[in-house]
Design a protein around this motif. Structure first.
Motif, PDB file in Angstrom:
ATOM      1  N   LEU A  83       0.850  -1.185   0.000  1.00 58.58           N
ATOM      2  CA  LEU A  83       0.000   0.000   0.000  1.00 58.58           C
ATOM      3  C   LEU A  83       0.886   1.236   0.000  1.00 58.58           C
ATOM      4  O   LEU A  83       1.801   1.342   0.817  1.00 58.58           O
ATOM      5  CB  LEU A  83      -0.895   0.007   1.241  1.00 58.58           C
ATOM      6  CG  LEU A  83      -1.727   1.270   1.488  1.00 58.58           C
ATOM      7  CD1 LEU A  83      -2.749   1.488   0.382  1.00 58.58           C
ATOM      8  CD2 LEU A  83      -2.407   1.192   2.847  1.00 58.58           C
ATOM      9  N   ILE A  84       0.621   2.164  -0.920  1.00 61.45           N
ATOM     10  CA  ILE A  84       1.313   3.453  -0.920  1.00 61.45           C
ATOM     11  C   ILE A  84       0.504   4.373  -0.012  1.00 61.45           C
ATOM     12  O   ILE A  84      -0.594   4.793  -0.361  1.00 61.45           O
ATOM     13  CB  ILE A  84       1.423   4.039  -2.357  1.00 61.45           C
ATOM     14  CG1 ILE A  84       2.038   3.013  -3.325  1.00 61.45           C
ATOM     15  CG2 ILE A  84       2.207   5.344  -2.328  1.00 61.45           C
ATOM     16  CD1 ILE A  84       3.433   2.566  -2.976  1.00 61.45           C
ATOM     17  N   ARG A  85       1.035   4.678   1.176  1.00 66.57           N
ATOM     18  CA  ARG A  85       0.296   5.429   2.199  1.00 66.57           C
ATOM     19  C   ARG A  85       0.474   6.938   2.106  1.00 66.57           C
ATOM     20  O   ARG A  85      -0.418   7.686   2.466  1.00 66.57           O
ATOM     21  CB  ARG A  85       0.711   4.978   3.596  1.00 66.57           C
ATOM     22  CG  ARG A  85       0.129   3.632   3.995  1.00 66.57           C
ATOM     23  CD  ARG A  85       0.175   3.443   5.503  1.00 66.57           C
ATOM     24  NE  ARG A  85      -0.485   4.510   6.208  1.00 66.57           N
ATOM     25  CZ  ARG A  85      -1.797   4.576   6.454  1.00 66.57           C
ATOM     26  NH1 ARG A  85      -2.590   3.598   6.050  1.00 66.57           N
ATOM     27  NH2 ARG A  85      -2.310   5.580   7.113  1.00 66.57           N
ATOM     28  N   ALA A  86       1.649   7.399   1.690  1.00 64.52           N
ATOM     29  CA  ALA A  86       1.892   8.849   1.656  1.00 64.52           C
ATOM     30  C   ALA A  86       3.045   9.162   0.720  1.00 64.52           C
ATOM     31  O   ALA A  86       3.894   8.306   0.443  1.00 64.52           O
ATOM     32  CB  ALA A  86       2.185   9.379   3.053  1.00 64.52           C
ATOM     33  N   ALA A  87       3.059  10.412   0.253  1.00 59.11           N
ATOM     34  CA  ALA A  87       4.121  10.865  -0.643  1.00 59.11           C
ATOM     35  C   ALA A  87       4.306  12.372  -0.488  1.00 59.11           C
ATOM     36  O   ALA A  87       3.476  13.052   0.125  1.00 59.11           O
ATOM     37  CB  ALA A  87       3.780  10.521  -2.101  1.00 59.11           C
ATOM     38  N   GLU A  88       5.394  12.873  -1.042  1.00 58.24           N
ATOM     39  CA  GLU A  88       5.651  14.312  -1.109  1.00 58.24           C
ATOM     40  C   GLU A  88       5.525  14.745  -2.566  1.00 58.24           C
ATOM     41  O   GLU A  88       6.104  14.112  -3.448  1.00 58.24           O
ATOM     42  CB  GLU A  88       7.066  14.626  -0.636  1.00 58.24           C
ATOM     43  CG  GLU A  88       7.326  14.277   0.803  1.00 58.24           C
ATOM     44  CD  GLU A  88       8.796  14.399   1.186  1.00 58.24           C
ATOM     45  OE1 GLU A  88       9.666  14.411   0.272  1.00 58.24           O
ATOM     46  OE2 GLU A  88       9.072  14.454   2.393  1.00 58.24           O
ATOM     47  N   PRO A  89       4.780  15.825  -2.831  1.00 63.90           N
ATOM     48  CA  PRO A  89       4.688  16.304  -4.209  1.00 63.90           C
ATOM     49  C   PRO A  89       6.040  16.878  -4.651  1.00 63.90           C
ATOM     50  O   PRO A  89       6.730  17.509  -3.848  1.00 63.90           O
ATOM     51  CB  PRO A  89       3.609  17.385  -4.148  1.00 63.90           C
ATOM     52  CG  PRO A  89       3.577  17.825  -2.715  1.00 63.90           C
ATOM     53  CD  PRO A  89       4.021  16.652  -1.894  1.00 63.90           C
ATOM     54  N   ILE A  90       6.395  16.654  -5.901  1.00 59.24           N
ATOM     55  CA  ILE A  90       7.664  17.166  -6.435  1.00 59.24           C
ATOM     56  C   ILE A  90       7.434  18.413  -7.277  1.00 59.24           C
ATOM     57  O   ILE A  90       8.138  19.407  -7.137  1.00 59.24           O
ATOM     58  CB  ILE A  90       8.393  16.078  -7.262  1.00 59.24           C
ATOM     59  CG1 ILE A  90       8.806  14.929  -6.330  1.00 59.24           C
ATOM     60  CG2 ILE A  90       9.597  16.659  -7.998  1.00 59.24           C
ATOM     61  CD1 ILE A  90       9.392  13.738  -7.037  1.00 59.24           C
ATOM     62  N   ASN A  91       6.435  18.382  -8.157  1.00 57.54           N
ATOM     63  CA  ASN A  91       6.267  19.491  -9.107  1.00 57.54           C
ATOM     64  C   ASN A  91       4.880  20.133  -9.053  1.00 57.54           C
ATOM     65  O   ASN A  91       4.454  20.775  -9.998  1.00 57.54           O
ATOM     66  CB  ASN A  91       6.575  19.012 -10.530  1.00 57.54           C
ATOM     67  CG  ASN A  91       5.601  17.948 -11.008  1.00 57.54           C
ATOM     68  OD1 ASN A  91       4.961  17.273 -10.218  1.00 57.54           O
ATOM     69  ND2 ASN A  91       5.490  17.823 -12.312  1.00 57.54           N
ATOM     70  N   PHE A  92       4.169  19.958  -7.938  1.00 58.33           N
ATOM     71  CA  PHE A  92       2.859  20.586  -7.741  1.00 58.33           C
ATOM     72  C   PHE A  92       2.595  20.633  -6.238  1.00 58.33           C
ATOM     73  O   PHE A  92       3.338  20.056  -5.451  1.00 58.33           O
ATOM     74  CB  PHE A  92       1.752  19.833  -8.489  1.00 58.33           C
ATOM     75  CG  PHE A  92       1.460  18.445  -7.969  1.00 58.33           C
ATOM     76  CD1 PHE A  92       0.304  18.186  -7.246  1.00 58.33           C
ATOM     77  CD2 PHE A  92       2.337  17.388  -8.208  1.00 58.33           C
ATOM     78  CE1 PHE A  92       0.037  16.915  -6.757  1.00 58.33           C
ATOM     79  CE2 PHE A  92       2.072  16.114  -7.728  1.00 58.33           C
ATOM     80  CZ  PHE A  92       0.915  15.879  -6.998  1.00 58.33           C
ATOM     81  N   GLN A  93       1.567  21.329  -5.834  1.00 60.01           N
ATOM     82  CA  GLN A  93       1.218  21.454  -4.419  1.00 60.01           C
ATOM     83  C   GLN A  93       0.005  20.580  -4.114  1.00 60.01           C
ATOM     84  O   GLN A  93      -0.997  20.656  -4.822  1.00 60.01           O
ATOM     85  CB  GLN A  93       0.886  22.915  -4.078  1.00 60.01           C
ATOM     86  CG  GLN A  93       2.060  23.857  -4.227  1.00 60.01           C
ATOM     87  CD  GLN A  93       3.158  23.571  -3.227  1.00 60.01           C
ATOM     88  OE1 GLN A  93       2.901  23.358  -2.049  1.00 60.01           O
ATOM     89  NE2 GLN A  93       4.392  23.535  -3.698  1.00 60.01           N
ATOM     90  N   ALA A  94       0.098  19.771  -3.066  1.00 59.15           N
ATOM     91  CA  ALA A  94      -1.023  18.945  -2.635  1.00 59.15           C
ATOM     92  C   ALA A  94      -0.684  18.299  -1.301  1.00 59.15           C
ATOM     93  O   ALA A  94       0.492  18.113  -0.980  1.00 59.15           O
ATOM     94  CB  ALA A  94      -1.331  17.856  -3.665  1.00 59.15           C
ATOM     95  N   ASN A  95      -1.714  17.956  -0.550  1.00 55.40           N
ATOM     96  CA  ASN A  95      -1.555  17.185   0.669  1.00 55.40           C
ATOM     97  C   ASN A  95      -1.615  15.713   0.284  1.00 55.40           C
ATOM     98  O   ASN A  95      -2.676  15.214  -0.104  1.00 55.40           O
ATOM     99  CB  ASN A  95      -2.668  17.524   1.668  1.00 55.40           C
ATOM    100  CG  ASN A  95      -2.629  16.628   2.891  1.00 55.40           C
ATOM    101  OD1 ASN A  95      -1.695  15.863   3.101  1.00 55.40           O
ATOM    102  ND2 ASN A  95      -3.668  16.716   3.704  1.00 55.40           N
ATOM    103  N   LEU A  96      -0.497  15.021   0.386  1.00 54.01           N
ATOM    104  CA  LEU A  96      -0.425  13.608   0.012  1.00 54.01           C
ATOM    105  C   LEU A  96      -0.228  12.730   1.246  1.00 54.01           C
ATOM    106  O   LEU A  96       0.265  11.617   1.158  1.00 54.01           O
ATOM    107  CB  LEU A  96       0.708  13.388  -0.987  1.00 54.01           C
ATOM    108  CG  LEU A  96       0.675  14.273  -2.237  1.00 54.01           C
ATOM    109  CD1 LEU A  96       1.872  13.980  -3.126  1.00 54.01           C
ATOM    110  CD2 LEU A  96      -0.622  14.111  -2.995  1.00 54.01           C
ATOM    111  N   THR A  97      -0.595  13.266   2.406  1.00 52.21           N
ATOM    112  CA  THR A  97      -0.497  12.522   3.662  1.00 52.21           C
ATOM    113  C   THR A  97      -1.722  11.623   3.777  1.00 52.21           C
ATOM    114  O   THR A  97      -2.840  12.109   3.882  1.00 52.21           O
ATOM    115  CB  THR A  97      -0.431  13.490   4.853  1.00 52.21           C
ATOM    116  OG1 THR A  97       0.702  14.321   4.674  1.00 52.21           O
ATOM    117  CG2 THR A  97      -0.309  12.740   6.162  1.00 52.21           C
ATOM    118  N   GLY A  98      -1.493  10.341   3.743  1.00 52.57           N
ATOM    119  CA  GLY A  98      -2.581   9.370   3.800  1.00 52.57           C
ATOM    120  C   GLY A  98      -2.930   8.859   2.423  1.00 52.57           C
ATOM    121  O   GLY A  98      -2.860   9.592   1.434  1.00 52.57           O
TER     122      GLY A  98
END
Length: 185
Positions: A83-98
């Motif tokens: 399961l991919i649970r979280a990520a950091e955006p590289i080239n855009f802004q978004a909340n990818l926590t969870g």
């Protein structure tokens, strides 16, 4: 594979735009004997992709609200996934926590179930010259989140997180299901 995916770059192509994220949190589900793994309920239409070739997306709808992205990781016939649970955006802004925020920001739905994530499709893991993580990543290992129902498997150390990332998810408050929704379909 769950450890190796922390630090990997996932690319989503949508509407002529390329959204790139760096994975910072994963959880491993290690087959039918793992009571938290969907394969523990047997081979079904929904879980069929988990029994297939590694590197494909297993996407399912959970709590009547969220699509969740997993990467098939076992040998053919041995249903395992990450399961991919979280990520950091590289080239855009978004909340990818969870995992729900991640799939929403990347426009991932059950329509992506079965997609080959190794080849350059609309969603794929970027290959790099080093063959591994994009940058040096210190990884912490802990219990998975939200699998208290899984007997002894609830304590399995199968969650991998980037210790430097602020995007790693935490324990969520209990969420009530939307009216008529069933968990993780």
């Amino acid at each position: 594979m769950a450890r190796e995916l922390v630090g990997a770059v996932l690319v989503r192509q949508v509407g002529g735009e390329e959204l790139r994220v760096r994975v910072v949190e994963t959880e491993a589900y290690v087959g039918p004997h793992d009571l938290a793994c969907h394969a523990s309920k047997g081979r079904t239409k929904r879980t069929e992709v988990m029994f297939g070739e590694a590197g494909h997306a297993y996407v399912y709808f959970c709590y009547g609200m969220h699509h969740l992205l997993n990467v098939v990781s076992g040998q053919i016939g041995d249903a395992q996934a990450v399961l991919i649970r979280a990520a950091e955006p590289i080239n855009f802004q978004a909340n990818l926590t969870g995992p729900g925020n991640l799939t929403k920001a990347l426009y991932i739905t059950t329509a992506d179930n079965g997609t080959d994530l190794v080849e350059n499709n609309d969603i794929f893991f970027e290959k790099n010259k080093g063959g591994g993580r994009q940058k040096q990543t210190k990884i912490d290992i802990s219990r998975r989140i939200g699998v208290d129902y899984a007997g002894k498997w609830k304590d399995a150390l199968l969650r991998f997180t980037d210790t430097q990332s602020t995007a790693v998810s935490g324990r969520k408050r209990k969420t009530s299901l939307a009216k008529g929704a069933t968990p993780c379909t």
